[in-house]
Design a protein around this motif. Structure first.
Motif, PDB file in Angstrom:
ATOM      1  N   ALA A  14       0.829  -1.205   0.000  1.00  0.00           N
ATOM      2  CA  ALA A  14       0.000   0.000   0.000  1.00  0.00           C
ATOM      3  C   ALA A  14       0.864   1.257   0.000  1.00  0.00           C
ATOM      4  N   GLY A  15       1.959   1.220   0.761  1.00  0.00           N
ATOM      5  CA  GLY A  15       2.884   2.353   0.785  1.00  0.00           C
ATOM      6  C   GLY A  15       3.521   2.598  -0.574  1.00  0.00           C
ATOM      7  N   VAL A  16       3.959   1.540  -1.229  1.00  0.00           N
ATOM      8  CA  VAL A  16       4.560   1.661  -2.561  1.00  0.00           C
ATOM      9  C   VAL A  16       3.534   2.181  -3.566  1.00  0.00           C
ATOM     10  N   ALA A  17       2.313   1.655  -3.526  1.00  0.00           N
ATOM     11  CA  ALA A  17       1.256   2.103  -4.440  1.00  0.00           C
ATOM     12  C   ALA A  17       0.927   3.575  -4.198  1.00  0.00           C
ATOM     13  N   GLY A  18       0.871   3.971  -2.942  1.00  0.00           N
ATOM     14  CA  GLY A  18       0.598   5.374  -2.620  1.00  0.00           C
ATOM     15  C   GLY A  18       1.688   6.299  -3.136  1.00  0.00           C
ATOM     16  N   MET A  19       2.938   5.898  -2.960  1.00  0.00           N
ATOM     17  CA  MET A  19       4.048   6.726  -3.446  1.00  0.00           C
ATOM     18  C   MET A  19       4.069   6.786  -4.970  1.00  0.00           C
ATOM     19  N   LEU A  20       3.762   5.684  -5.614  1.00  0.00           N
ATOM     20  CA  LEU A  20       3.705   5.665  -7.073  1.00  0.00           C
ATOM     21  C   LEU A  20       2.594   6.600  -7.558  1.00  0.00           C
ATOM     22  N   GLY A  21       1.452   6.552  -6.898  1.00  0.00           N
ATOM     23  CA  GLY A  21       0.346   7.461  -7.242  1.00  0.00           C
ATOM     24  C   GLY A  21       0.731   8.918  -7.069  1.00  0.00           C
ATOM     25  N   ALA A  26       2.358  14.302  -9.054  1.00  0.00           N
ATOM     26  CA  ALA A  26       3.224  15.425  -8.680  1.00  0.00           C
ATOM     27  C   ALA A  26       3.284  16.501  -9.754  1.00  0.00           C
ATOM     28  N   ASP A  27       3.474  16.130 -11.014  1.00  0.00           N
ATOM     29  CA  ASP A  27       3.611  17.130 -12.071  1.00  0.00           C
ATOM     30  C   ASP A  27       2.341  17.960 -12.246  1.00  0.00           C
ATOM     31  N   PRO A  28       1.145  17.332 -12.405  1.00  0.00           N
ATOM     32  CA  PRO A  28      -0.054  18.158 -12.539  1.00  0.00           C
ATOM     33  C   PRO A  28      -0.345  18.994 -11.284  1.00  0.00           C
ATOM     34  N   LEU A  29      -0.076  18.434 -10.114  1.00  0.00           N
ATOM     35  CA  LEU A  29      -0.305  19.196  -8.882  1.00  0.00           C
ATOM     36  C   LEU A  29       0.639  20.389  -8.801  1.00  0.00           C
ATOM     37  N   TYR A  30       1.907  20.181  -9.153  1.00  0.00           N
ATOM     38  CA  TYR A  30       2.883  21.268  -9.140  1.00  0.00           C
ATOM     39  C   TYR A  30       2.510  22.342 -10.162  1.00  0.00           C
TER      40      TYR A  30
END
Length: 193
Positions: A14-21, A26-30
């Protein structure tokens, strides 16, 4: 209290999936963060100019760059002095000296970065793909203004010179703007030309 191996594996997955998400977001949010706040010298796109023009002036410098494309790109004026709130009109020129068409897209920023929230464009040639034919030369307009809100900013109000910089990039792999960018950037001269 001991956790089973399956529970630990599930938490790690779940941690890996969350970080991948988050990495994909990141780019659209930034980009959204920069558009809203003007962070990093990102200018704002306006649909109309301010109703107030101040007596205070500011110098705007113009810069042109190319990255990974064989174009000649330059501003047709190096500086303009405009009153804060007044519309400015500047032109850039792009030429393709090669025997092949070049597909490009322009990005921009302003420096100092704290001027980003106050530098507004009513029309520009950024964020839309352009095809420059072999031997073709184009003049590209930018209509802009500096928001009168600049003078109320303790730090940005001291700025005397703002540099508007454009860079053309190869867009052969560009898939076009997101739908929300097209709707939001209506004043952003999205039509090629």
């Amino acid at each position: 209290m001991a956790l089973s191996n399956n529970t630990i594996a599930g938490i790690a997955a779940a941690g890996v999936a969350g970080m991948l998400g988050l990495a994909f977001a990141a780019d659209p949010l930034y980009d959204t963060f920069c558009k809203v706040t003007g962070f990093g010298g990102t200018t704002r796109i306006a649909t109309e100019g301010p109703s107030e023009i101040l007596a205070q002036t500011i110098e705007v410098r113009f810069d042109a760059n190319v990255a990974d494309v064989p174009l000649v790109f330059r501003p047709l004026q190096t500086t303009q002095t405009v009153q804060i709130g007044q519309h400015g009109l500047a032109f850039y020129e792009v030429a393709n000296p090669t025997q092949q068409e070049v597909r490009v897209i322009a990005s921009y920023n302003v420096t100092p970065h704290m001027a980003g929230p106050y530098f507004n464009k009513l029309e520009c040639f950024c964020f839309s793909e352009r095809v420059i034919a072999p031997g073709e030369t184009r003049k590209l307009p930018v209509v802009y203004f500096i928001s009168p809100d600049l003078v109320a900013d303790r730090l940005a109000g001291q700025i005397e010179t703002i540099t508007l910089s454009y860079t053309f990039f190869d867009s052969s792999s560009y898939s076009g703007p997101a739908e929300e960018d097209v709707a939001e950037g209506a004043a952003n001269s999205a039509a090629p030309g």
